[in-house]
Write an enzyme that holds these catalytic residues in place. Structure first.
Site, PDB file in Angstrom:
ATOM      1  N   HIS A  68       0.849  -1.185   0.000  1.00 53.51           N
ATOM      2  CA  HIS A  68       0.000   0.000   0.000  1.00 53.51           C
ATOM      3  C   HIS A  68       0.888   1.238   0.000  1.00 53.51           C
ATOM      4  CE1 HIS A  68      -3.916  -1.883   0.505  1.00 53.51           C
ATOM      5  NE2 HIS A  68      -3.338  -2.734   1.336  1.00 53.51           N
ATOM      6  N   GLU A 124      -9.313   2.939  -2.045  1.00 51.96           N
ATOM      7  CA  GLU A 124      -9.511   4.075  -2.943  1.00 51.96           C
ATOM      8  C   GLU A 124      -8.741   5.310  -2.497  1.00 51.96           C
ATOM      9  OE1 GLU A 124     -13.149   6.437  -5.218  1.00 51.96           O
ATOM     10  OE2 GLU A 124     -13.611   5.010  -3.593  1.00 51.96           O
TER      11      GLU A 124
END
Length: 308
Positions: A37, A108
């Site tokens: 991430h 998102e």
């Protein structure tokens, strides 16, 4: 059942992560995994977070035996040609220990932060994943690829040098019944999922149906399952430590599915039904600060499973 360690790489420093990975390899974990991430995906997104592929390359340089992968690389972050090159480079740095873990991407907020295309919805991201994994497999296998697709365009692309491994394995993470498991059946060498034994049994049946449609032997796809894990002889002590880890990361939980807390024998009893369902690897999720007792005692879980 073999044992892997999946380290969260948020709210940690490199020395702490490095030492935990080295300790895990020494303790008997045969695969080491990091997440992927660009912002912290648990707790506060402002928290510190390392980038997955570059951190994995650093882990390769300080380990010698364990296989290495991301659980899982976000397909939306990178062109599939770049992903193939990253995996190949890792395979050379590690002496043939790379596994290319990949999934559709879901967070998102990090896409918005860095201007990355998130697509119109989950279905489109999984369509993108399907096309991407097809291209990655062809590149890793040595093809020169020209492709005009819905999402990607390649003009006489190739991946040189080739990976050290004759077939660098691709692991797909996720369990979407219509698309993710279909892509897994078509292209994957390994699959990662989680959930209760009844939920996972249903997912296995769906994967096997997709394999029949794709003309593949389901046994060609290694089944792996991942759960949070804390080892203590006293379950209450394990629960306390687990809550401390969640609080440290500002996380309400560590995802869906069971949490393995307790003695090695108790954990082995919970894992046995998954082994009977054909799962050959447990991947324990380990958030920082990395719990050394769990790392150092993982061999006792393996021994308890072996005794069974």
């Amino acid at each position: 059942m073999r044992l892997g360690a999946a380290f969260w790489i948020q709210r940690t420093g490199w020395p702490e992560l490095r030492d935990a990975c080295v300790a895990a390899e020494r303790a008997g974990f045969d695969t080491l995994w990091l997440d992927d991430h660009l912002l912290a995906d648990e707790g506060d997104w402002h928290d510190s977070k390392f980038e997955g592929w570059s951190t994995l390359a650093a882990v390769a340089a300080v380990t010698t035996r364990a296989r290495l992968g991301l659980l899982v690389s976000a397909n939306t972050f990178r062109n599939p040609g770049l992903t193939a090159k990253l995996a190949t480079t890792l395979d050379h740095i590690s002496g043939g220990r790379a596994i290319l873990g990949i999934g559709g991407g879901w967070f998102e907020r990090e896409h918005d932060a860095f201007g990355l295309e998130f697509g119109t919805g989950f279905g489109e991201r999984l369509d993108r994943l399907d096309e991407s994994v097809m291209l990655i497999r062809r590149l890793l296998d040595g093809e020169r690829v020209t492709h005009e697709g819905r999402f990607y365009t390649f003009h006489d692309a190739l991946c040189e040098p080739r990976p050290v491994q004759k077939r660098l394995p691709i692991l797909i993470g996720g369990s979407g019944p219509k698309k993710t498991l279909r892509t897994t059946a078509r292209y994957a060498d390994a699959w990662n999922t989680s959930g209760t034994i009844d939920e996972v049994r249903e997912k296995v049946a769906t994967l096997e149906a997709h394999c029949r449609d794709a003309g593949r032997d389901p046994a060609a796809i290694e089944r792996t399952v991942s759960f949070p894990i804390v080892i203590r002889d006293d379950r209450g002590a394990a629960e306390t430590r687990f809550r401390e880890l969640l609080d440290y990361n500002g996380a309400p939980d560590m995802g869906e599915g069971p949490v393995l807390l307790g003695s090695p024998a108790e954990l082995a009893a919970e894992l046995r039904p998954f082994a009977e369902l054909g799962f050959s690897r447990l991947i324990g999720r380990l958030p920082g600060p990395y719990d050394r007792e769990t790392i150092e005692r993982i061999g006792e879980v393996g021994a308890a499973l072996g005794d069974a």
